[in-house]
Each structure stands twice: as structure tokens, then as C-alpha cells.
Design an enzyme around this catalytic site. Structure first.
Site, PDB file in Angstrom:
ATOM      1  N   SER A   1      -5.945  -6.532  -2.755  1.00 22.23           N
ATOM      2  CA  SER A   1      -6.070  -8.109  -1.712  1.00 22.23           C
ATOM      3  C   SER A   1      -7.130  -8.358  -2.159  1.00 22.23           C
ATOM      4  O   SER A   1      -7.914  -9.076  -1.858  1.00 22.23           O
ATOM      5  CB  SER A   1      -4.771  -7.826  -0.387  1.00 22.23           C
ATOM      6  OG  SER A   1      -3.492  -7.928  -0.438  1.00 22.23           O
TER       7      SER A   1
ATOM      8  N   HIS B   1      -3.770  -9.069  -9.309  1.00 21.50           N
ATOM      9  CA  HIS B   1      -3.014 -10.015  -7.702  1.00 21.50           C
ATOM     10  C   HIS B   1      -2.283 -10.904  -8.144  1.00 21.50           C
ATOM     11  O   HIS B   1      -1.725 -12.298  -7.709  1.00 21.50           O
ATOM     12  CB  HIS B   1      -4.445 -10.270  -7.175  1.00 21.50           C
ATOM     13  CG  HIS B   1      -4.116 -10.890  -5.898  1.00 21.50           C
ATOM     14  ND1 HIS B   1      -4.940 -11.631  -5.473  1.00 21.50           N
ATOM     15  CD2 HIS B   1      -3.573  -9.863  -4.544  1.00 21.50           C
ATOM     16  CE1 HIS B   1      -4.683 -11.562  -3.788  1.00 21.50           C
ATOM     17  NE2 HIS B   1      -3.452 -10.909  -3.010  1.00 21.50           N
TER      18      HIS B   1
ATOM     19  N   GLU C   1      -3.693 -13.703 -10.060  1.00 26.34           N
ATOM     20  CA  GLU C   1      -5.250 -13.799  -9.792  1.00 26.34           C
ATOM     21  C   GLU C   1      -5.573 -12.472 -10.201  1.00 26.34           C
ATOM     22  O   GLU C   1      -4.959 -11.601 -10.340  1.00 26.34           O
ATOM     23  CB  GLU C   1      -5.462 -14.341  -8.790  1.00 26.34           C
ATOM     24  CG  GLU C   1      -7.269 -14.327  -8.500  1.00 26.34           C
ATOM     25  CD  GLU C   1      -7.431 -14.680  -7.063  1.00 26.34           C
ATOM     26  OE1 GLU C   1      -6.459 -13.790  -5.697  1.00 26.34           O
ATOM     27  OE2 GLU C   1      -8.344 -14.810  -6.254  1.00 26.34           O
TER      28      GLU C   1
ATOM     29  N   ASN D   1      -8.151 -14.920  -1.542  1.00 24.39           N
ATOM     30  CA  ASN D   1      -8.615 -14.753  -0.046  1.00 24.39           C
ATOM     31  C   ASN D   1      -9.363 -15.425   0.090  1.00 24.39           C
ATOM     32  O   ASN D   1      -9.813 -15.169   1.998  1.00 24.39           O
ATOM     33  CB  ASN D   1      -7.721 -13.194  -0.168  1.00 24.39           C
ATOM     34  CG  ASN D   1      -6.599 -12.814   0.228  1.00 24.39           C
ATOM     35  OD1 ASN D   1      -5.818 -13.207   0.365  1.00 24.39           O
ATOM     36  ND2 ASN D   1      -5.542 -11.583  -1.233  1.00 24.39           N
TER      37      ASN D   1
HETATM   38  N1  LIG Z   1       2.217  -7.819   0.609  1.00 27.29           N
HETATM   39  C1  LIG Z   1       1.282  -8.732   0.361  1.00 27.29           C
HETATM   40  O1  LIG Z   1       2.320 -10.446   0.560  1.00 27.29           O
HETATM   41  C2  LIG Z   1       0.548  -8.764  -0.695  1.00 27.29           C
HETATM   42  C3  LIG Z   1       0.157  -9.534  -0.902  1.00 27.29           C
HETATM   43  C4  LIG Z   1      -0.937  -9.170  -2.198  1.00 27.29           C
HETATM   44  C5  LIG Z   1      -1.792  -8.363  -2.465  1.00 27.29           C
HETATM   45  N2  LIG Z   1      -0.671  -6.922  -1.980  1.00 27.29           N
HETATM   46  C6  LIG Z   1      -1.234  -5.864  -2.084  1.00 27.29           C
HETATM   47  O2  LIG Z   1      -0.774  -4.486  -2.590  1.00 27.29           O
HETATM   48  C7  LIG Z   1      -0.685  -3.504  -2.047  1.00 27.29           C
HETATM   49  C8  LIG Z   1       0.828  -3.454  -1.465  1.00 27.29           C
HETATM   50  O3  LIG Z   1       1.351  -4.147  -0.285  1.00 27.29           O
HETATM   51  P1  LIG Z   1       2.581  -3.773   0.346  1.00 27.29           P
HETATM   52  O4  LIG Z   1       2.388  -5.403   0.737  1.00 27.29           O
HETATM   53  O5  LIG Z   1       3.342  -3.495  -1.134  1.00 27.29           O
HETATM   54  O6  LIG Z   1       2.452  -2.651   0.926  1.00 27.29           O
HETATM   55  P2  LIG Z   1       3.906  -1.993   1.772  1.00 27.29           P
HETATM   56  O7  LIG Z   1       3.474  -1.258   2.988  1.00 27.29           O
HETATM   57  O8  LIG Z   1       4.952  -2.724   1.224  1.00 27.29           O
HETATM   58  O9  LIG Z   1       3.785  -0.405   0.731  1.00 27.29           O
HETATM   59  C9  LIG Z   1       3.515   0.334   0.353  1.00 27.29           C
HETATM   60  C10 LIG Z   1       4.012   1.303  -0.345  1.00 27.29           C
HETATM   61  O10 LIG Z   1       2.683   2.272  -1.371  1.00 27.29           O
HETATM   62  C11 LIG Z   1       3.626   3.750  -0.662  1.00 27.29           C
HETATM   63  N3  LIG Z   1       2.075   4.470  -0.839  1.00 27.29           N
HETATM   64  C12 LIG Z   1       1.593   4.973  -0.126  1.00 27.29           C
HETATM   65  N4  LIG Z   1       0.569   5.863  -0.308  1.00 27.29           N
HETATM   66  C13 LIG Z   1       1.124   6.244  -1.896  1.00 27.29           C
HETATM   67  C14 LIG Z   1       0.947   7.313  -2.960  1.00 27.29           C
HETATM   68  N5  LIG Z   1      -0.414   8.331  -2.653  1.00 27.29           N
HETATM   69  N6  LIG Z   1       1.293   7.202  -3.636  1.00 27.29           N
HETATM   70  C15 LIG Z   1       2.346   6.037  -4.205  1.00 27.29           C
HETATM   71  N7  LIG Z   1       2.768   5.223  -3.167  1.00 27.29           N
HETATM   72  C16 LIG Z   1       2.507   5.026  -2.065  1.00 27.29           C
HETATM   73  C17 LIG Z   1       4.466   3.793   0.164  1.00 27.29           C
HETATM   74  O11 LIG Z   1       5.046   4.509   0.253  1.00 27.29           O
HETATM   75  C18 LIG Z   1       5.138   2.192   0.430  1.00 27.29           C
HETATM   76  O12 LIG Z   1       6.374   2.552   0.380  1.00 27.29           O
HETATM   77  C19 LIG Z   1      -1.252  -3.469  -0.780  1.00 27.29           C
HETATM   78  O13 LIG Z   1      -2.933  -3.410  -2.412  1.00 27.29           O
HETATM   79  C20 LIG Z   1      -1.859  -4.751  -0.473  1.00 27.29           C
HETATM   80  O14 LIG Z   1      -3.172  -5.598  -0.233  1.00 27.29           O
HETATM   81  C21 LIG Z   1       0.059  -6.827  -0.609  1.00 27.29           C
END
Ligand SMILES: NC(=O)c1ccc[n+]([C@@H]2O[C@H](COP(=O)([O-])OP(=O)(O)OC[C@H]3O[C@@H](n4cnc5c(N)ncnc54)[C@H](O)[C@@H]3O)[C@@H](O)[C@H]2O)c1
Length: 327
Positions: free
Chosen positions: A149, A170, A182, A220
Site C-alpha cells: 500500500s 495495488h 493501481e 493513499n
Molecule cells: N487490507 C487492505 O485493505 C489492503 C489494501 C491494499 C493493499 N494492501 C497490502 O496488501 C498486503 C497484505 O495485506 P493484508 O491486509 O492482506 O494483510 P494480512 O495480515 O491479512 O495478510 C498477510 C499475510 O502474510 C503472511 N505472511 C507474513 N510473512 C510471510 C512470509 N514471509 N511469507 C509468506 N507469507 C507471509 C501472513 O501469515 C498473513 O497471512 C500489505 O502489503 C498491505 O499493505 C492491503
């Protein structure tokens, strides 16, 4: 004359042959993209869902076996709901699920991937480590994308020896529903890779918007300061939670008010992105509201912790303002 015509026909035939070969090569490269998604959380399972639904073989990878099971279950439930709503047939659901594999072993899972999309926890050290691994263990021509993000694509690309193949992809939450992707070009991302990722986005039925790599990108950079401003208005007593959200919903036609959206995104995530904007641009306008900082420090993170500006209990869809903000 006849000889000339024959020669022209031969040349045309050859060009047609090479042209078809070109189409076949680029088409077969596209249709055989093997996708690896790192992370089975909120975003990772959504991204896996849309790739599989659009015919791509995809491996969803997570270090946590629990997260993999939960992620796969979410995909199954979401696809079941789509079948009930007649958005896909049950044969399409089965075909899509048949394209999904799960794995806890990154090195093996990326070893034959042509497109890797990282959607692991938003932590810069973790992402740098993951990209070093992708660089080492994936095929040299694989595209390395991140769903971050807020972390700099250029910084991530710099730990690889193929920065021209590193790009931001994104997706928005919830991924199966939201149309926008994005696409963020790092400083060295090639035109070819940006085009390929835009084409793939279209094949997923989504709309690509290509932007450059500066803190917060576009989404963002515009959204998060607006949420921060709504929190400042609440903190200063300009209006209450419901009033602020109602002004933005009914006055600006936003589907959800900024405070509810903050709960949905996660207040810790909102704070982390503000810090990135603050560090990146060095301007006071990005300073997080002290109320936001306090809420994060006390574990009130929004939907995921059960309380933020509103209270959340499983099965209850009614919006109830948290008692901390009741007059
Ligand atoms: N949640 C949102 O609304 C949103 C929107 C756009 C982008 N993002 C981005 O997407 C990414 C993920 O966010 P999320 O909300 O899905 O997080 P989340 O916490 O729901 O999931 C993250 C996952 O990554 C796994 N993980 C951690 N370390 C790891 C590794 N070394 N190898 C493999 N898996 C690993 C964790 O076990 C977890 O299941 C982030 O970079 C976030 O900024 C999130």
C-alpha cells in the site's frame, strides 16, 4: 509476372507464418502465466481468487498453515456466494478452484512461476527479504510484483538484479469486487513490464491505472490524509462519528464515511501509511492525529479488533458508534 506473384505470395506467406508465430508466442506466454501469490491474508486470498477465476494456474503461499486454510476457505465461501447470486456457474467455480494450489514452501513454489505477486504483511524488512528470495529462486524472466500500500517500489526493486521487472500491482479491498488496480512503475520498471501487467489486469476484468512511484502513490496519498482530517475533526469536537460519516456519505456520495472506512482498513494501517507520507514528503500536513495514535496504541484497530470508531460483533451488520465517542 507469375513468378513475381508467386514470390510475393511466398513473402506474404512467410510474414503470415512469422506473424502467427509471434501471436502464438506472446499469447501462449500470456495464457501460460504461472502465478505465485505470497500471503493468504485479506488481499492474498482475494488476488488468488480473481486469477483462478480468470483461468490462471495459481499457487497461494503463506508461512502460516492456518492462514492458508483460512484463505482457501474464504475463496470457497466467496465463490459459493457468487454461484448463489448467479455471477458464476458451479462448473466455473469448480474449474477455478481446480487451478489453485497452496504451499508453505516459497522457494519451491516460486521456482517455476512467471509472475509473482507479493501480498504479505506490510513490513519493509519482510518485503526486502522476500524480494531477495524471489530474485534468487524464481526464473530470471519472471515479473516480480508487490501489492504494497505504501512501500517504495524502487526501494524493493533495488534488492534484486532485475529492477526493470519489478512493479507495484495495488489491488483494492475486497479484491473480487473492486475494479481498480493501481499499477506503480518503479524508477527502473520497463515499458514492456508495465504493459504486460496492464494487459493482465484487463484479463482479470479490472481497470489498470498506471502511476509513478512516490510515497502513497495516488490512492493513499489522497485517501489517507482525508481520513486523518476526519479524525482531527472528531478530535477537535467539530462533530461526532456519525455526523462526520453522514456528511461524507450523503454530501459527497461516498459509499462509506471516512471513519468507518478507517475501521475497515485498520487504524494501524492508516497510521503506518501516514508515517510513510510524513517521512517521504517531510510536511506537517501528514502528521497523524494524536487521537489516531492513541487508539492504535490501545489496540482499538477497527473491524479486526472488534472496536474502532464503531463496535463490531460477528453477525451484526448494524453500525454502532463505539462508547468512547458517545456524548
Ligand atoms: N487490507 C487492505 O485493505 C489492503 C489494501 C491494499 C493493499 N494492501 C497490502 O496488501 C498486503 C497484505 O495485506 P493484508 O491486509 O492482506 O494483510 P494480512 O495480515 O491479512 O495478510 C498477510 C499475510 O502474510 C503472511 N505472511 C507474513 N510473512 C510471510 C512470509 N514471509 N511469507 C509468506 N507469507 C507471509 C501472513 O501469515 C498473513 O497471512 C500489505 O502489503 C498491505 O499493505 C492491503
Amino acid at each position: 509476372m507469375v513468378a513475381e506473384a508467386a514470390e510475393a505470395a511466398e513473402v506474404a506467406g512467410k510474414s503470415l507464418f512469422y506473424f502467427s508465430l509471434f501471436i502464438m508466442t506472446s499469447e501462449s506466454r500470456k495464457s501460460t502465466h504461472k502465478v505465485a501469490i505470497i500471503g493468504a491474508g485479506t488481499m492474498g486470498n482475494g488476488i488468488t481468487h480473481v486469477f483462478a477465476q480468470n483461468g490462471f494456474p495459481v499457487t497461494m503461499i503463506d508461512i502460516s498453515k492456518e492462514a492458508l486454510d483460512r484463505g482457501l476457505n474464504t475463496i470457497i465461501q466467496n465463490m459459493d456466494r457468487m454461484v448463489q447470486k448467479e455471477k458464476i456457474t458451479s462448473a466455473e467455480k469448480d474449474r477455478s478452484l481446480g487451478l489453485i494450489k497452496t504451499s508453505a514452501d516459497i522457494k519451491t513454489a516460486v521456482s517455476d512461476a512467471t509472475l509473482i505477486i507479493e501480498a504479505a504483511t506490510e513490513n519493509v524488512d519482510l518485503k526486502l527479504k522476500l524480494f531477495k528470495d524471489f530474485n534468487q529462486f524464481s526464473p530470471k524472466d519472471a515479473i516480480l510484483a508487490t501489492n504494497t500500500s505504501s512501500i517504495s517500489i524502487t526501494k524493493i526493486a533495488a534488492v534484486t538484479d532485475r529492477p526493470q521487472q519489478v512493479i507495484g500491482m495495488h489491488f483494492m479491498n475486497p479484491v473480487p469486487v473492486m475494479k481498480l488496480v493501481e499499477i506503480i512503475r518503479g524508477y527502473s520498471t520497463s515499458d514492456e513490464v508495465a504493459k504486460e501487467i496492464s494487459d493482465i489486469t484487463l484479463r482479470l476484468g479490472k481497470v489498470p491505472v498506471v502511476v509513478n512511484d512516490y510515497p502513497g502513490f495516488v490512492a493513499n496519498r489522497v485517501l489517507i490524509p482525508m481520513i486523518n482530517e476526519a479524525i482531527i475533526a472528531l478530535w477537535e469536537g467539530v462533530a461526532g462519528v456519525e455526523e462526520i460519516d453522514t456528511v461524507m456519505k450523503l454530501g459527497m456520495a461516498h459509499p462509506m464515511g471516512p471513519l468507518q472506512l478507517a475501521d475497515f482498513i485498520g487504524l494501524d494501517v492508516v497510521l503506518a501509511i501516514l508515517r510513510v507520507l510524513q517521512d517521504g514528503y517531510g510536511q506537517p500536513k501528514y502528521s497523524p492525529c494524536p487521537l489516531l495514535v492513541n487508539m492504535v496504541q490501545s489496540g482499538k484497530l477497527g473491524v479486526k479488533s472488534g472496536e474502532g470508531f464503531y463496535n463490531y460483533t460477528a453477525g451484526n451488520k448494524e453500525l454502532i458508534v463505539s462508547k468512547a465517542f458517545k456524548p
